[in-house]
Design a protein around this motif. Structure first.
Motif, mmCIF file in Angstrom:
data_model
loop_
_atom_site.group_PDB
_atom_site.id
_atom_site.type_symbol
_atom_site.label_atom_id
_atom_site.label_comp_id
_atom_site.label_asym_id
_atom_site.label_seq_id
_atom_site.Cartn_x
_atom_site.Cartn_y
_atom_site.Cartn_z
ATOM 1 N N GLU A 138 34.131 71.356 28.207
ATOM 2 C CA GLU A 138 34.472 71.807 29.556
ATOM 3 C C GLU A 138 35.407 70.814 30.221
ATOM 4 N N GLN A 191 38.628 80.715 29.669
ATOM 5 C CA GLN A 191 37.596 80.525 28.656
ATOM 6 C C GLN A 191 38.261 80.768 27.318
ATOM 7 N N ARG A 242 31.692 83.882 32.948
ATOM 8 C CA ARG A 242 31.564 83.361 31.583
ATOM 9 C C ARG A 242 30.072 83.152 31.323
ATOM 10 N N ASN A 263 37.706 80.758 23.101
ATOM 11 C CA ASN A 263 36.854 80.654 21.921
ATOM 12 C C ASN A 263 37.675 80.084 20.778
ATOM 13 N N LEU A 264 37.043 79.225 19.997
ATOM 14 C CA LEU A 264 37.771 78.400 19.038
ATOM 15 C C LEU A 264 37.187 78.535 17.637
ATOM 16 N N ARG A 265 38.067 78.403 16.640
ATOM 17 C CA ARG A 265 37.635 78.210 15.251
ATOM 18 C C ARG A 265 38.438 77.054 14.669
ATOM 19 N N GLN A 322 29.408 83.741 23.180
ATOM 20 C CA GLN A 322 30.147 83.514 24.423
ATOM 21 C C GLN A 322 30.616 84.873 24.896
ATOM 22 N N TRP A 362 35.719 75.877 28.324
ATOM 23 C CA TRP A 362 35.926 76.431 29.670
ATOM 24 C C TRP A 362 36.670 75.421 30.507
ATOM 25 N N ASP A 405 32.228 86.883 21.836
ATOM 26 C CA ASP A 405 32.431 86.193 20.554
ATOM 27 C C ASP A 405 31.048 85.775 20.057
ATOM 28 N N CYS A 440 25.446 80.665 13.214
ATOM 29 C CA CYS A 440 25.691 79.299 12.741
ATOM 30 C C CYS A 440 24.920 78.999 11.462
ATOM 31 N N VAL A 500 31.105 72.556 22.286
ATOM 32 C CA VAL A 500 31.241 73.190 23.601
ATOM 33 C C VAL A 500 31.887 72.185 24.537
ATOM 34 N N ILE A 535 20.983 77.196 18.862
ATOM 35 C CA ILE A 535 21.166 76.072 17.939
ATOM 36 C C ILE A 535 21.649 74.821 18.684
ATOM 37 N N LEU A 589 20.987 71.834 19.907
ATOM 38 C CA LEU A 589 20.011 70.731 19.844
ATOM 39 C C LEU A 589 20.197 69.765 21.003
ATOM 40 N N VAL A 639 28.495 84.398 16.960
ATOM 41 C CA VAL A 639 28.552 83.546 15.772
ATOM 42 C C VAL A 639 27.144 83.373 15.205
ATOM 43 N N ARG A 641 28.401 72.694 13.608
ATOM 44 C CA ARG A 641 28.399 74.150 13.743
ATOM 45 C C ARG A 641 29.190 74.617 14.961
ATOM 46 N N MET A 642 28.991 73.912 16.059
ATOM 47 C CA MET A 642 29.504 74.436 17.326
ATOM 48 C C MET A 642 29.848 73.265 18.226
ATOM 49 N N GLN A 649 29.802 68.843 24.209
ATOM 50 C CA GLN A 649 28.557 68.965 23.471
ATOM 51 C C GLN A 649 28.913 69.331 22.031
ATOM 52 N N ASN A 679 32.653 86.957 27.985
ATOM 53 C CA ASN A 679 33.447 86.993 29.211
ATOM 54 C C ASN A 679 33.122 88.261 29.969
ATOM 55 N N PHE A 730 27.103 70.341 18.315
ATOM 56 C CA PHE A 730 25.860 70.731 17.675
ATOM 57 C C PHE A 730 26.059 70.856 16.174
ATOM 58 N N ALA A 736 32.847 76.365 14.991
ATOM 59 C CA ALA A 736 33.278 77.245 16.071
ATOM 60 C C ALA A 736 33.220 76.461 17.367
ATOM 61 N N GLY A 737 33.840 76.997 18.404
ATOM 62 C CA GLY A 737 33.814 76.274 19.665
ATOM 63 C C GLY A 737 34.011 77.184 20.858
ATOM 64 N N ARG A 738 33.571 76.639 22.018
ATOM 65 C CA ARG A 738 33.798 77.297 23.303
ATOM 66 C C ARG A 738 34.404 76.261 24.239
#
Lengths: 385, 385, 385, 385
Positions: B163, B235, A247, B237-239, A235, B249, A220, A224, B161, A253, A255, A222, B158-159, B264, A237, B266, B245-247
């Motif tokens: 877990e 795992q 994974r 992946n997200l919108r 990401q 795990w 996946d 940003c 993450v 990006i 930060l 992206v 933007r993103m 996290q 797999n 960002f 967007a996102g990840r």
């Protein structure tokens, strides 16, 4: 023991990678830096080379001049490092291999899978060493992870989780800065940006540690920052040929992350965790036991880790010493050939052309999967299927 | 201020979640624990309830008896917590809502999306509070992250993450232990194991913090232990509907991780990092600045964080106080209704039936995507499309 | 099990310690808060008490009124907590002990050694519980350290290193703020500021963990801000009666430290390290082994640690739960007396009047040594020599 | 730029310090290793030297032979490193200074204060460089701390807290091992063991960073293992000539600490914290602000830190690069002299004979104070009073 002679192409004044290679090659005193074509501007390269101590006749204007010059010498270089812009790696590496030199090429080794296969074929044909600088695998504790997996401490590896995340390209206002922009431009960077730049380090390390090669992947990707065509976050797999799943997350990006190259390996009998920013500690959780902290240089590590350690426990070793371990492996490999003997197996760990090729196949698979809604792709180079 | 009256269903002797709820509800002195049906064995439940200080006539044998008993009282409970086995949440929650009680239901709220929609509809219809216990969102610094995003400190997100990884189900020898086995058995656990158990906490927290709802997802689910039908590692992946967007795990075979719920975030203007195991520190990286460590209880935080802090900076607050914040929100919500006023917006943060429904839609989307080679799925409940 | 009845003196609106005690006493549901004299302004105290749920006739105007009121009741309080300004602790504690109440006194228990001896004598004479709130010893892993030392895991303890450093009084511009200033003024604070305020927590914890009492000390006290008479930074060297040596550093000008209460214990067979800011992990280094991370709530800990844990491993517990453990010990002690049985030895860990007395002797020894160029002082109370 | 020529005395095969010096001197390519007397056994030293690449006529049998050999050459060495057993440092350093060589001497520079004063006098008289290897001051962020103090970021420094604690001599069973035993034997080690071995590193670093010299001290020295005459643990209280106070703890029995060299500096306007085991991060707490994490190689650091950084942010640099910075300073100092120019002030940071002398005065003061119940001692060398 006579020093080996070393030359570098690229890595001119102001580059980041040039000093890292000079540090790494010089650190153990195994290599003497004697030849270079350091800049795409011939005069600047010659001048800088001489300032770094090269003799005037070996401070070359370009790589072709250097190839010609070195070929004719009795004291020709034993190893050449290729640290030029990515798009030139293939051509230069190919030319030096054909001329019989051992080569250490910066990553990515090539821009296409086909080129990668050509280099692998050439390295096999000529019998020359063609190494690729996945320098982070030089860390002592990364090598110890590999040794632990190899000797069965983890049992069967189930899952590997790798990251390489930083935030250095997070500034939208800076995204059109040419220094940053080219990385996300297909015309200059190829099919992938962040995965090709950082992700392949994490992927190679995962593969190196678990001793399995990548089989399939789904990605996946992206962008940003809108103006970017190529991805700044991915990401992936993974499925490896020995049965492990994986994974991998990579981002430019993120930060707050400086250089977040981390690896976690989970097996039947235990789990490992390591981070490049604190490379002197390794966390080991044996099944049914308690989390332990392993120290680089500490007692009871593997021969591979011991060989890759230079200073005593508690004294941090950093990235230049990891790079130096790649050069130390190469010095041992070159000397073993010169002396007609087998090399020390604890040094036989430098990344090969095959690894560079596999990375390139993964890059194209990631790009295609990323554009294809994450469809699973065969990530093996055709010649290894 | 008169105490609110509180009852619990489930959470019998030896359970883990029962004491956590009693701690959370009792901690601020807002609720008096006055009624319970604590065990599926009526006598054991009555006996344990009395041992915990319930009056004999309110230490009930089962939830139906309790419903009948409480309905008839003038001093009926203000809030009931449902902490029974997952498959019973729907039926019990439904019955109490219909009878006009406010409910806090353990997650998962239901076993299907349809049931979830029914609960949401019922809560709306009856005007009763139906909360779902995503208790980790009670941490002061999680609420501060949400406040920072909401007030624009990060710019556009933007993103994200997320877990939630642990290693407590990593032992293959233990996998057939009934205490573990049921979790990976579709007959008992439904369509998903680790994602439904832990992943939805991470997903809800991500959504809570960024103030966006999940739109689509793609999942890779793996059963690392062969005897398992459902996944022990996923795992996703997200919108999100706001463009992020996102990840995500999640794993139960990650040896060395104890309770690795981390987030996290960002954005354009900065990045945030938080981990449940060290919940009193939040790492904030402003674009172009330096990494800062924010301390729970420290100066300059948001009203939401201040309200959720009880002790001074440097004194760790842990999970029981996070749970207590959910109860504190509910106490405020109930009191505001009683007093016919608006509730304190800094308390209006407890997770709702809608969140429970969204989680269930995500669980089914993950299961279907995981079986479908990671195909992207609409993750919204039908009623929100 | 009937709840015990609890009252508090001091801890009025806006105080930090009041909510911490209410949290701690209420957390397990063992104590009902039924009486209080919460403010030195009678009306404010009565009003606040009622707002907190006290009955009007038990929301007292001052501690004398409360003493009189409670003495006459059949349902008199089982325990009173004294959380008033330091200079009043002695008088109030004395009066309640004499009247037959069990007392939990905030530290410092008294302002002089003589007063401390009087309290100890009184507690022994009346047979009442007189506890002192060194609440940090309630942490599960602090209790586990004590258990490890007691059962011989460390062998003979050689050295203990304790710190309690923060930076909250580092601002010279704020030093004349009355809220800060009184702490460094002998007329109000006695002979010592930072050691008496924070140092004695660290000292008591060291003594608690190693199971040895302080014998002698030498101190270096410094006032880093010129307007201060009393010390804001002290280093104290220690010798314990079981042969251990120790170092203790305490500071209120240590910018960057929030609440740096840490303990390291080094014995013949291993070393331990713990920090209050991350109280759920304990680092254990067995001689000849590898550093291990022990998790609160994890398997294989001591009965003392298990009793002091409420939620599962990986879920942080913080300071309010440590305080609650002191109250849980007291509830068990009071109940055992009521029931005429021995108390659970794993609960018999609350700090006593003797500990409060020893702290006071240490405070005076530090002050005298500090003014005497670090001369070694006998730090034992006369009655224990 | 022509390389400088470098020789080493001591550091024979199997030593720890020899490779560290060769790494440090060779790392930047500024020095060529051309001469050595590496072993106290002449033949072993000659053989090892040649194996390391020395010409046969410059692989000397002992330091006197080397002195004679080098003195007579046109291409004599520019710098000699003295890495022999401690008791020989004085004699060798003196002889080479007298012969006009620049010297880098391992610590301790001498065994007595008188010898130290003689070396300082000689260095001044001859105008030769006499540096002492307090190599940890070569870390980029240590230099940045110094720069921050110097430019006033902290305001007046109030307190400095230094530690150097490890557990490598904690094993009582190993204490009579000759490899360990000599360190605690006055006949071989002089008046102090752990303070002289490790404590002076921490003391020098404190002094280096705050830009103040030690004035007075009081020490508590302890031998935790009975068979030892000299201390294995010491706490030293410090007063500096610029008004700062300090605390220094050093130990060799601190099981769980690997190489615990840490420094905290507290001033009027902020506090700093750094640890050698994680040398690439520096924690900075500005008064009234939030804790910040400074990264080596990051933007906005001082020229001193920038000069001492070789690789990009996020790539750890370790101890060999700190040592290399000392050598880089010396290279610049030697070159500036050769070229008759002022040296780069950002390089003028290498420790001097005066520092070696001050350390020796501190060692004797610690020993005397430790035997004298912690009496405060003048810690200045007589020639600086």
């Amino acid at each position: 023991m006579a020093k080996l002679l070393w030359g570098m192409i690229g890595g001119g004044e102001g580059s980041q990678i040039g000093p890292a290679h000079r540090l790494g090659a010089g650190l153990d005193g195994a290599f003497d830096f004697v030849a270079g074509a350091l800049d795409h501007r011939p005069e600047a390269g010659r001048e800088y080379g001489q300032r770094l101590g090269l003799a005037a006749d070996r401070a070359y204007g370009d790589w072709r001049e250097m190839l010609e010059g070195e070929q004719g010498r009795d004291d020709r270089i034993d190893l050449v490092t290729v640290a030029t812009p990515n798009a030139t790696h293939f051509e230069i590496t190919k030319a030096y291999l054909e001329a019989g030199f051992h080569v250490l090429c910066e990553k990515p080794m090539t821009m296409t899978v086909e080129e990668g296969e050509e280099i692998v074929g050439l390295a096999r044909e000529t019998g020359r060493i063609c190494a690729v600088n996945y320098g982070y695998t030089g860390y002592a504790l990364v090598r110890h992870m590999r040794a632990m997996v190899a000797r069965g401490d983890l049992g069967k590896v189930r899952m590997v989780v790798a990251e390489f995340a930083h935030g250095h390209h997070a500034d939208a206002a800076d995204a059109d800065n040419p220094r940053v922009r080219w990385r996300y431009d297909p015309a200059q960077a190829g099919v992938s940006a962040q995965f090709a730049d950082c992700g392949i380090h994490a992927l190679h390390m995962a593969s190196f540690v678990i001793g399995q090669e990548l089989d399939r992947l789904s990605a996946d990707t992206v962008s940003c920052i809108e103006s970017r065509v190529l991805e700044d976050d991915a990401q992936v797999n993974l499925r490896f040929d020995g049965g492990a799943a994986g994974r991998l997350w990579t981002s430019s990006i993120a930060l707050g992350r400086q250089h977040g190259l981390t690896l976690q390996v989970f097996g039947e009998k235990g789990g490992l965790r390591w981070a490049q920013e604190q490379p002197n500690q390794l966390y080991w959780m044996p099944l049914g036991g308690r989390l332990e902290v392993m120290e680089r240089g500490g007692p009871g590590l593997s021969p591979e880790a011991d060989r890759a350690s230079r200073v005593t426990m508690g004294h941090a070793e950093g990235m230049p010493l990891a790079f130096a371990n790649i050069y130390a492996d190469l010095a041992e490999a070159i000397r073993a050939r010169k002396e007609g003997r087998d090399m020390d197996p604890a040094a036989d760990l430098y990344p090969r052309a095959e690894d560079g090729l596999r990375s390139m196949a993964a890059v194209f698979a990631v790009a295609e999967s990323g554009q294809g809604q994450g469809v699973w792709m065969d990530a093996r180079p055709p010649m290894f299927r």
